[in-house]
Design an enzyme around this catalytic site. Structure first.
Site, mmCIF file in Angstrom:
data_model
loop_
_atom_site.group_PDB
_atom_site.id
_atom_site.type_symbol
_atom_site.label_atom_id
_atom_site.label_comp_id
_atom_site.label_asym_id
_atom_site.label_seq_id
_atom_site.Cartn_x
_atom_site.Cartn_y
_atom_site.Cartn_z
ATOM 1 N N GLU A 163 0.823 -1.216 0.000
ATOM 2 C CA GLU A 163 0.000 0.000 0.000
ATOM 3 C C GLU A 163 0.859 1.269 0.000
ATOM 4 O O GLU A 163 0.866 2.031 0.967
ATOM 5 C CB GLU A 163 -0.957 -0.008 1.199
ATOM 6 N N GLU B 124 -4.871 -9.035 0.599
ATOM 7 C CA GLU B 124 -5.474 -8.828 1.922
ATOM 8 C C GLU B 124 -6.967 -8.661 1.750
ATOM 9 O O GLU B 124 -7.412 -7.938 0.849
ATOM 10 C CB GLU B 124 -4.969 -7.541 2.594
HETATM 11 C C1 BG6 Z 1 -4.227 -2.767 5.274
HETATM 12 C C2 BG6 Z 1 -2.799 -2.778 5.742
HETATM 13 O O1 BG6 Z 1 -4.526 -1.510 4.829
HETATM 14 O O2 BG6 Z 1 -5.243 -2.968 6.183
HETATM 15 C C3 BG6 Z 1 -2.578 -3.444 7.091
HETATM 16 O O3 BG6 Z 1 -1.940 -3.336 4.790
HETATM 17 C C4 BG6 Z 1 -3.724 -3.102 8.023
HETATM 18 O O4 BG6 Z 1 -1.318 -3.042 7.577
HETATM 19 C C5 BG6 Z 1 -5.030 -3.648 7.414
HETATM 20 O O5 BG6 Z 1 -3.538 -3.547 9.324
HETATM 21 C C6 BG6 Z 1 -6.291 -3.456 8.246
HETATM 22 O O6 BG6 Z 1 -6.559 -2.101 8.497
HETATM 23 P P1 BG6 Z 1 -6.577 -1.528 9.977
HETATM 24 O O7 BG6 Z 1 -6.473 -0.049 9.845
HETATM 25 O O8 BG6 Z 1 -7.849 -1.935 10.605
HETATM 26 O O9 BG6 Z 1 -5.379 -2.118 10.647
#
Ligand code: BG6
Length: 475
Positions: A171, A369
């Protein structure tokens, strides 16, 4: 309710992700090895939920063997994490490797390979060394691009025999958007020009690392993990369509186009020039980017982004911000994950896939993800102590279904990976929203325990069949 089943192709990746800073903890870290994340946490610990942060995280640094054994139990085919740039060297400028940390990485890779799990490695998941942030202005500096390429070179040289899938960034748009565009994170400096400079230098650093990787003839592939926000306009009217187009241009195409096509969109260049926030670049930068596109993309998708045309004129006293072209739109009746405040709309995966097929030369991609952060998961614990996260199984099933559907529609979808393998530390939210297939018990020595979703994951990996119920009745 209809029951649907889908066969999961044998070569389809079924994995989970994490990152160095969100899991490792600071054990063994030497003075001067802070990342930007560590520096932010140290300066503004009060904004981190209950004070938790990267200091201990899940202590993966000491407990990786236990975690890899759990990955095997949950049936992961692949595991993605990052190497922590800020810990990889004791001297960033002279590229002096921290041998203890490098040995730890070697051991983690060996442990994964022994367990039959393929490692996928990201070179940066927000772990920019704090020293380079403080003294050079981070990715605003060309020197940092040079140092990153040297870092990439050292990492490839050392681990190329064990890793076949590399990614430059996770990201790449995120840190500078939070720090320089929206000024929400330390050091809270609003500067749109700096935001764009970081964007460009990360594109350039990606192309330079790819160039090096190919010149040296290392085996495997190299790409980047992006988070294109699938953007839907409120309506079919021209003004709302334009709002979505501009949002997409500034946050998605700024990385997608150079990485896949090797050039920036003309509209982006023209718009930046018009607003006097064009970045510094050379013709040589553009040539390197043109000749060194990614092999594949990891795509992080969680929720849809909905926009409409702005309802107010932009305040001319404030610096240019892309938000002068759009404002958020909340869809009445939307399905929500209320813990995280994110809309649930699995169709984003299919829509993004079709776009990659038509607009981005059907590049190989995978869901890198996708996941659901939930508060207070202890309330779902059964009498055997297992968290029964049926909501997560449903969420994964619906999203995996869309990925398989996209593959059947001829998109080059390589797989699906969940965020995250274990619960881990989120920026600011820390352990508030739990994402893992595996619980981290903060009250009990951070002990690990598989959740119901981990058993589900194992079952779909073994059977290679996804079964789900779809509410398709007219009631
Ligand atoms: C993604 C990232 O944007 O989302 C992670 O690559 C992150 O590092 C994940 O933890 C979940 O988002 P958040 O803000 O709830 O941790």
């Amino acid at each position: 309710m209809a029951s649907i089943t889908k066969t999961i192709p044998d070569d389809f990746i079924l994995g989970a992700a994490a990152s160095a800073w969100q899991t490792e903890g600071w054990q063994g870290k030497q003075p001067g090895q802070d990342s930007w994340m560590d520096a932010w946490y140290k300066r503004e610990r009060h904004v981190w939920h209950n004070g938790y942060g990267p200091a201990v995280a899940t202590n993966f640094y000491q407990r990786y063997k236990e975690d890899v054994a759990l990955m095997k139990q949950a049936g992961l085919t692949h595991f993605r994490t990052s190497i922590n740039w800020s810990r990889f060297f004791t001297d960033y400028r002279n590229a002096v490797v921290d041998e203890d940390y490098a040995t730890y990485i070697d051991n983690v890779l060996d442990e994964l390979i022994r367990a039959g799990i393929e490692p996928m490695i990201c070179l940066e998941h927000y772990e920019l060394p704090a020293e380079l942030f403080d003294n050079d202005g981070g990715w605003a500096s060309r020197e940092v691009v040079e140092l990153f390429v040297r870092y990439a070179g050292k990492v490839f040289e050392r681990f190329h025999a064990k890793v076949r899938r590399w990614y430059t960034f996770n990201e790449p748009v995120v840190v500078q958007t939070r720090v320089y565009l929206d000024a929400l994170r330390w050091p809270h400096e609003q500067n749109t020009g700096t935001w764009m400079q970081w964007n460009h230098h990360k594109n350039l650093a990606t192309a330079r690392a790819i160039q090096l990787f190919r010149e040296k003839g290392y085996p495997g592939t190299i790409g980047c993990i992006l988070n294109p926000e699938v953007t839907y306009p409120r309506s079919s009217a021209a003004h709302d369509q334009k709002a979505a187009q501009m949002y997409d241009l500034f946050y998605n195409r700024v990385f997608l186009d150079p990485m896949v096509h090797g050039c920036y969109p003309e509209l982006l260049l023209d718009t930046l020039a018009r607003h006097e926030v064009a970045w510094h670049y050379s013709e040589n930068d553009l040539a390197v980017m043109r000749d060194n596109c990614v092999d594949e993309l990891g795509i992080n998708l969680y929720y849809p982004h909905r926009v409409q045309a702005p309802s107010h004129a932009w305040n001319p006293e404030t610096p240019f911000h892309p938000a002068c072209y759009y404002e958020p739109f909340t869809l009445p009746g939307r399905r929500m994950n209320t813990s995280r405040g994110w809309e649930i709309y699995p169709q984003i995966i299919y829509d993004m896939a079709m776009r990659l097929k038509t607009d981005y030369r059907n590049i190989p991609w995978f869901i890198a993800e996708n996941g659901m952060g939930i508060e207070n998961e202890g309330r779902f614990r059964n009498s055997d102590g297992v968290i029964e996260d049926d909501y997560r199984i449903e969420f994964y099933s619906e999203h995996l279904f869309q990925a398989l559907r996209a593959r059947e529609a001829g998109t080059n979808c390589l797989g699906y990976m969940v965020w995250a393998f274990t619960d881990n530390v989120s920026p600011m939210n820390a352990f508030k929203n739990r994402y893992g297939l595996v619980e981290i018990d903060l009250e009990n020595n951070r002990d690990r325990r598989l959740k119901k979703s981990a058993y589900w994951f194992r079952q779909i990996r073994d059977s290679r069949v996804l079964a789900l119920s779809v509410d398709d009745e007219w009631k």
